[in-house]
Structure formats: C-alpha cells, structure tokens
Design a protein around this motif. Structure first.
Motif, short mmCIF file in Angstrom:
data_model
loop_
_atom_site.label_atom_id
_atom_site.label_comp_id
_atom_site.label_asym_id
_atom_site.label_seq_id
_atom_site.Cartn_x
_atom_site.Cartn_y
_atom_site.Cartn_z
N GLN A 46 14.53 -76.08 -68.02
CA GLN A 46 13.19 -76.18 -68.60
C GLN A 46 13.10 -75.43 -69.92
O GLN A 46 12.51 -75.91 -70.88
CB GLN A 46 12.16 -75.63 -67.60
N ARG A 47 13.70 -74.25 -69.98
CA ARG A 47 13.69 -73.48 -71.24
C ARG A 47 14.46 -74.22 -72.32
O ARG A 47 14.04 -74.24 -73.49
CB ARG A 47 14.29 -72.09 -71.00
N ARG A 48 15.57 -74.82 -71.94
CA ARG A 48 16.36 -75.59 -72.91
C ARG A 48 15.57 -76.78 -73.43
O ARG A 48 15.58 -77.09 -74.63
CB ARG A 48 17.65 -76.05 -72.23
N LEU A 49 14.85 -77.45 -72.54
CA LEU A 49 14.03 -78.59 -72.95
C LEU A 49 12.90 -78.15 -73.87
O LEU A 49 12.64 -78.79 -74.91
CB LEU A 49 13.46 -79.29 -71.72
N GLU A 50 12.24 -77.07 -73.53
CA GLU A 50 11.14 -76.58 -74.37
C GLU A 50 11.64 -76.20 -75.76
O GLU A 50 10.96 -76.46 -76.76
CB GLU A 50 10.47 -75.38 -73.70
N LYS A 51 12.81 -75.60 -75.81
CA LYS A 51 13.39 -75.25 -77.11
C LYS A 51 13.67 -76.49 -77.95
O LYS A 51 13.43 -76.51 -79.16
CB LYS A 51 14.67 -74.44 -76.90
N GLN A 52 14.18 -77.53 -77.30
CA GLN A 52 14.46 -78.78 -78.01
C GLN A 52 13.18 -79.44 -78.50
O GLN A 52 13.12 -79.95 -79.62
CB GLN A 52 15.25 -79.73 -77.11
N LEU A 53 12.14 -79.44 -77.67
CA LEU A 53 10.88 -80.07 -78.06
C LEU A 53 10.22 -79.34 -79.23
O LEU A 53 9.51 -79.96 -80.02
CB LEU A 53 9.91 -80.11 -76.87
#
Length: 381
Positions: A21-28
């Motif tokens: 989830q943290r990785r996804l938020e960083k990408q977004l």
C-alpha cells in the motif's frame, strides 16, 4: 500468453499488505495532484487495477480520467480477468508504447495517438528526460501527428529533448508547413522555398514556415505582411532614450543584459506583431518596452514594460513611454491588409481539409484578417 505482457496481481497478504500500500501511494503521488483522488479510487477497485500504476501508468490514468467514448467497463473487466497488456491496450485504444511513459507525463485526458510499428520504435527515442518538458510532450505529439503527420510528430517530440529549443512554438504553422512540404504538387506547396525535412533545426523550421505563410498571404491578399509600423529612429522623452531592438542578436543581447525572457518573442518580432525598445537614461538600461499590434486593433499599444529581472518599471518611465508612443503618427501606423477572396482561400486549403476530414479552428473554412496570427496553439503545448 507472453510473460512480459501478463498482468500480475499485487499480493496483499497480511505480511506485505502495508508495504504494498505504501509503495502504491508513493507511485500515485507521481501523477498530477489534480487527478490523484480518482486514480486512488480506481486503484482500490481491484489489485490488478492497482498494479497498472507500475506496469502501465497510462492505462490506469485513462481509466481514471476518461476521454469521450472510452470503453471503461470492458477495459476494467479485461484487466480483472488478467488479459495481456497488449490486448487490454488494444481494447482501450491506447498505443502499447505508452507503457514507457512515466506518471508525470499525464496532465489531462490522453488524446488519440499513432501506433504504427515504425512510429512506435522512433517515438520512444524522443522521450524527454526533463520534467519541465514532460507536461507538454504528449500534447505536442498528438497535435503534430494529427495535423503534420507521424514523421513530423517524431521530429517535433525530439525538439523538447534539445535544450536549445526554447520559447513558444507555433505548432499549427509548423504542422501546416510540414504537411505541405511532403506534398509538392498542391497549390500552397508551390510557394514553399524551404521544405521540412527531419534534419532541419527548430529555428530554421520557424523561419521557413513563417516565410511560406508570408508568401501565402501575399498570394491571397497582395500584401506580404501586416507589420507593426513605427519609426525606428532614436527619440528622447523626459530624458529617456528609446532605442529599437530589431535583430535576433539585439534581442538576445538585451535579454541577457536585462535578465528577461524577450528572446521567447523572436517569432513575434519577426512577423511584426510585437516590437521592442530599450529604454535608457544617460546610456544606462532602465527598462524594455514592448509595443504590439493586434490584428483586430490596428492602433499600436504598449503591451508591457519591465525593468531588469522582470521588475516593475518606475512610474516615470511609464509616463515617458506613453508620451513617446503618443508622439507618433498612429494613423500612419495603422496598416490593414486587403480582404481575402473566399474562393481563393478555400481552393488553397481544400486538400488539407479533405485529408483531415475537418477544418481546424486555427484554419477555418472562411478567411479572416490576421489569420496568420491566429495560428498559435498554446493550450497544453
């Protein structure tokens, strides 16, 4: 199914769910902040949709920020089923080469883009590395491919990777000129002195396109240009001398001395819509004065005046400039071109309209005065 085109779901187990989830938020967060909320909502619908943020950012953006007639439902179903990226991209009407584009590229609904095999290989070599160029790159590729052709679009895209390619670019003018350059048998093509080639430099292209449109204007009206006409001699008002800035070298020298951006107006100086003067007192530069002539207003007016580093010019300098401009014979400065005969206009541009099956707003079906100056395409470019 090829391994490199398959969609793999994010593994959101209890052990790695927070990390994913943290990785996804960083990408977004790499996307434009205006669209992060719909992107996050779309990514939350299914792990495979969320995985598009990494495997195909353009597709996730297209699902979240949709253009007209985008088959969102069918595309979402295909993504969740685990169809190959190639098949999903074809269904969505997105070129597969968009996979190479980073999230920073997307600042609005993704336009229609070419996807030929040769174009696909060449366009990926013209991807910009500077973030400042990314925001305009996709819009320039789409516009120039539509109105100038795929080869011209590849050339135009490469200009943003060139640090010397500065200033505002008249992509409508350049596209029209490049399209006619590749079709020498047409009426307007016969007026081209320097045709477009992939090897031409951006400055030479601007000069050639401008010269061609001046020749077209002369053919249509009998008047080669609609210039800003003011006497160029020195005049002194209230102790301030107004020295004309005429040549490209003078514009660049003044821009360097005054730390401003007037070099971005070289095209306007060349086609006569803007003229600059260096305002000096006792030989010292005090401000740069810009006078413009709009095609719907024949009377020249002060466009702007700024001191060094774009600071506000003092009030006394503005007063001197107003007196200086009023001291000219503004009636003599009002230059109007002859009217364009509608039949000649349509005969000249009909092949272009037929090939594109439409009349672009910057080259309308009916002629108008100042048409050259309307051919500037700024939104998103």
């Amino acid at each position: 199914m090829q391994a490199h085109t398959a969609l793999a779901p994010l593994r959101l187990s209890a052990t790695n769910g927070r990390a994913a989830q943290r990785r996804l938020e960083k990408q977004l967060r790499r996307f434009d902040k205006r669209y992060r909320a719909p992107l996050a909502w779309m990514a939350s619908r299914h792990p495979r949709i969320a995985d598009l943020a990494f495997s195909f950012p353009a597709l996730l953006f297209a699902l979240s920020v949709r253009r007209a007639r985008f088959p969102a439902g069918a595309v979402i179903d295909a993504v969740i089923r685990g169809d190959s990226l190639k098949d999903v991209a074809q269904l969505a009407g997105l070129p597969l080469w968009l996979r190479k584009l980073p999230p920073e590229m997307f600042v609005g609904p993704i336009p229609k883009l070419p996807d030929g095999e040769v174009f696909r290989r060449r366009i990926c070599n013209a991807l910009p590395k500077r973030k400042s160029a990314m925001r305009r790159w996709l819009a320039i590729v789409a516009f120039t491919a539509q109105w100038g052709g795929e080869d011209f679009a590849v050339w135009a895209a490469a200009q943003l990777t060139n640090p010397k390619a500065r200033g505002r670019r008249d992509w409508a003018r350049l596209s029209l000129w490049a399209w006619h350059s590749l079709r020498p048998g047409l009426p307007a093509s016969g007026l081209i002195a320097t045709p477009w080639t992939p090897a031409i430099a951006i400055d030479s292209a601007r000069d050639a396109a401008r010269a061609w449109l001046s020749a077209v204007n002369a053919r249509l009206t009998g008047v080669s240009a609609m210039p800003l006409v003011l006497p160029r001699e020195f005049r002194e008002v209230d102790g301030y001398a107004f020295q004309p800035i005429v040549t490209r070298e003078e514009v660049i020298a003044e821009a360097n001395a005054m730390e401003n951006c007037i070099r971005d107006y070289l095209d306007d100086v060349a086609d006569g819509t803007v003229a600059f003067w260096s305002v000096r007192k006792d030989g010292e530069r005090k401000a740069v004065l810009a006078v413009e002539r709009l095609h719907w207003n024949p009377i020249p007016r002060i466009h702007q005046m700024q001191a060094k580093a774009n600071a506000d010019a003092p009030a006394e300098v503005w007063c001197a400039a107003a007196k200086w401009l009023a001291g000219h014979d503004l009636v003599a400065a009002c230059v109007r071109g002859s009217e364009i005969e509608p039949g000649a206009w349509r005969a000249l541009w009909k092949p272009y309209w037929l090939d594109h099956r439409k009349c672009p707003w910057w080259l309308p079906h009916s002629p108008q005065e100042g048409w050259q100056h309307e051919m500037r395409v700024y939104p998103n470019l």
